[in-house]
Each structure stands twice: as structure tokens, then as C-alpha cells.
Design a protein around this motif. Structure first.
Motif, PDB file in Angstrom:
ATOM      1  N   ALA A  55       0.832  -1.216   0.000  1.00 16.60           N
ATOM      2  CA  ALA A  55       0.000   0.000   0.000  1.00 16.60           C
ATOM      3  C   ALA A  55       0.862   1.259   0.000  1.00 16.60           C
ATOM      4  CB  ALA A  55      -0.908   0.008   1.218  1.00 16.60           C
ATOM      5  N   ASN A  56       0.339   2.294  -0.652  1.00 10.60           N
ATOM      6  CA  ASN A  56       0.988   3.609  -0.645  1.00 10.60           C
ATOM      7  C   ASN A  56       0.280   4.465   0.396  1.00 10.60           C
ATOM      8  OD1 ASN A  56       2.232   6.040  -1.075  1.00 10.60           O
ATOM      9  ND2 ASN A  56       1.434   6.353  -3.152  1.00 10.60           N
ATOM     10  N   LEU A  57       0.974   4.721   1.513  1.00 11.14           N
ATOM     11  CA  LEU A  57       0.408   5.520   2.595  1.00 11.14           C
ATOM     12  C   LEU A  57       1.203   6.805   2.777  1.00 11.14           C
ATOM     13  CD1 LEU A  57      -0.167   2.378   4.721  1.00 11.14           C
ATOM     14  CD2 LEU A  57      -1.998   4.022   4.305  1.00 11.14           C
ATOM     15  N   PHE A  58       1.741   7.308   1.680  1.00  4.24           N
ATOM     16  CA  PHE A  58       2.516   8.545   1.710  1.00  4.24           C
ATOM     17  C   PHE A  58       1.679   9.679   2.293  1.00  4.24           C
ATOM     18  CE2 PHE A  58       3.813  12.602   0.006  1.00  4.24           C
ATOM     19  CZ  PHE A  58       5.201  12.568  -0.012  1.00  4.24           C
ATOM     20  N   GLY A  59       2.195  10.282   3.368  1.00  5.33           N
ATOM     21  CA  GLY A  59       1.511  11.428   3.963  1.00  5.33           C
ATOM     22  C   GLY A  59       0.172  11.117   4.612  1.00  5.33           C
ATOM     23  N   ALA A  60      -0.151   9.852   4.800  1.00  4.42           N
ATOM     24  CA  ALA A  60      -1.438   9.487   5.416  1.00  4.42           C
ATOM     25  C   ALA A  60      -1.447   9.833   6.906  1.00  4.42           C
ATOM     26  CB  ALA A  60      -1.709   7.998   5.224  1.00  4.42           C
ATOM     27  N   GLU A  61      -2.632  10.112   7.424  1.00  7.94           N
ATOM     28  CA  GLU A  61      -2.795  10.382   8.851  1.00  7.94           C
ATOM     29  C   GLU A  61      -3.244   9.100   9.537  1.00  7.94           C
ATOM     30  OE1 GLU A  61      -5.349  13.694   9.600  1.00  7.94           O
ATOM     31  OE2 GLU A  61      -4.264  15.038   8.239  1.00  7.94           O
ATOM     32  N   LEU A  62      -2.447   8.678  10.533  1.00  4.07           N
ATOM     33  CA  LEU A  62      -2.704   7.400  11.200  1.00  4.07           C
ATOM     34  C   LEU A  62      -2.758   7.587  12.708  1.00  4.07           C
ATOM     35  CD1 LEU A  62      -0.173   5.562   8.919  1.00  4.07           C
ATOM     36  CD2 LEU A  62      -2.585   4.941   9.025  1.00  4.07           C
ATOM     37  N   MET A  63      -3.369   8.676  13.140  1.00  6.21           N
ATOM     38  CA  MET A  63      -3.475   8.952  14.572  1.00  6.21           C
ATOM     39  C   MET A  63      -4.544   8.063  15.224  1.00  6.21           C
ATOM     40  SD  MET A  63      -1.883  11.656  13.233  1.00  6.21           S
ATOM     41  CE  MET A  63      -2.863  13.041  12.702  1.00  6.21           C
TER      42      MET A  63
END
Length: 235
Positions: A55-63
Motif C-alpha cells: 500500500a501507498n500511505l505517503f503522507g497518510a494520517e494514522l493517529m
């Protein structure tokens, strides 16, 4: 976006979901391999056991995201934002986490074989029992990190900061800790066979019962270190 809509579109062959807001979504134990979630909001999302391999999670928010036992093999997390993210038991084999801030996170019993964590902020992270074999942790800040019982065989830890880190029972066979800062680190019962500690700082480190077979300590500073036999190195 509702999780039902995303799954319907994914099954239909769509993979590009850049910037979608999936905060609070329940996508547990679903197959989302190869999905593009760059810039997506996944805060508080429930992704336990989800397959996000590649998966491409570039810059994703995972709070606050729950990724326990998720498959994240080869996932790209460049510039992703983490806070109180649950990665317990996750498979991060070959994942790119370089330069990220993961401070105080729980990454217990996880697989990070060949993962990139170079330059990452890993202060106070709990890696207990995790497999970091051949991972790249060069220049990472592991101040007071819990690495009890971890597998760090052939891991790159050059210039890493491991001040007061707990490495009790860790396996560092063949690891490269050249110029690493291990001031006050607990290396009780660690396996350091064939480990490179060239020019490493081991001031006040605890090496009680550590295995030092063929360990390269050339130029290492060991003032006040407790040696395997319990004696104190005067420096």
C-alpha cells in the motif's frame, strides 16, 4: 467516504483513493493490497488484520489507528503521521518508515525484517519481542526504547542513539553499531557475536552476561561499563 463504498470500488478494480477520509472506519480483515491511500485520513480507523501489502500511505494520517496484526509488507509510509497508532503483531517486512516520528508507540511482537527505519524518531518505542533482522536503523533515535528480546541480527544501527535503551536478551549477532551511542544502555544477556561496535560509546552500559565472541570493539569508549563478568571498566 464510507468503508462500504471503498470496498465496492476496490473490488471493482479501483486502487487510487488518494486523500480519502476514512477516519473511524471499520475495515478489519479486508484485502486492500496495492491500494493507494496517499494523503488519506485513517485516524481512529479499525484495520486489525487488514491486508495492506504494497500500500501507498505517503503522507497518510494514522493517529489512533488500530493496525494490530495487519499485513503491511512493503508498505510505503513516507511523511505519514503517527500518534498512538497500534502496530502490535503487524508484519512490516520491507516497509519504508524512514525518517518518521513513531515516538512512544507500541510495536510489540511485530515483524520488521529488512524494514527501513533510518533516521526515525523511535524514542520510548516498545519493540519487545519484535523481529528487526536486517532492518536499517542507521541514525535512528532509540533513546530509552524497549528492545527486550528483539532480533537485531545483521541489523544496521550505525550512528544510532540508544541511550538508556533496554536491550536485555536481544540478539545483535552480526549487527553494525559502529559509532552508535549506547550510554547507559542495558545489554544484559545480549548476543553480540560478530557485532561491530567500532567507535561506539558504551559509557555506563550494562554488559552483564553478554556474549562478546568476535565482537569488534575497536575505538569503543567503555568508561564505567559493567563487563560480562560483572567488573566495572575504568575506561
Amino acid at each position: 467516504m464510507k468503508s462500504e463504498e471503498l470496498l465496492k470500488r476496490y473490488v471493482g478494480g479501483e486502487r487510487n483513493f488518494c486523500g480519502v477520509d476514512l477516519s473511524g472506519s471499520d475495515l478489519r480483515v479486508t484485502n486492500l493490497t496495492g491500494i493507494n491511500l496517499a494523503g488519506a485520513k485513517l485516524n481512529q480507523a479499525f484495520l486489525v488484520g487488514t491486508n495492506l501489502a504494497g500500500a501507498n500511505l505517503f503522507g497518510a494520517e494514522l493517529m489512533g489507528t488500530n493496525l494490530a496484526s495487519a499485513c503491511l509488507i512493503g508498505a510505503k509510509f513516507t511523511q505519514a503521521k503517527f500518534s498512538e497508532t497500534n502496530l502490535i503483531g503487524a508484519d512490516l517486512t520491507g516497509a519504508d518508515l524512514g525518517g518518521l516520528s513513531l515516538t512512544q508507540m507500541q510495536i510489540i511482537g511485530s515483524r520488521l525484517f529488512s524494514a527501513n527505519l533510518a533516521g526515525a524518531n523511535l524514542k520510548f518505542v516498545n519493540f519487545t519481542g519484535s523481529d528487526l533482522t536486517k532492518a536499517n536503523l542507521a541514525g535512528a533515535d532509540l533513546t530509552e526504547a524497549n528492545l527486550t528480546g528483539t532480533h537485531l541480527t545483521f541489523t544496521k544501527l550505525t550512528s544510532a542513539i540508544l541511550q538508556k535503551a533496554n536491550l536485555t536478551g536481544a540478539n545483535l549477532t552480526g549487527a553494525d553499531l559502529s559509532e552508535a551511542n549506547l550510554t547507559g544502555a542495558d545489554l544484559t544477556r545480549t548476543h553480540l557475536s560478530g557485532t561491530k561496535l567500532v567507535k561506539a560509546i558504551l559509557w555506563d552500559a550494562n554488559l552483564t552476561d553478554a556474549i562478546l565472541d568476535n565482537t569488534n570493539l575497536a575505538g569503543a569508549a567503555m568508561n564505567g561499563a559493567t563487563m560480562p563478568d560483572g567488573t566495572i571498566n575504568p575506561g
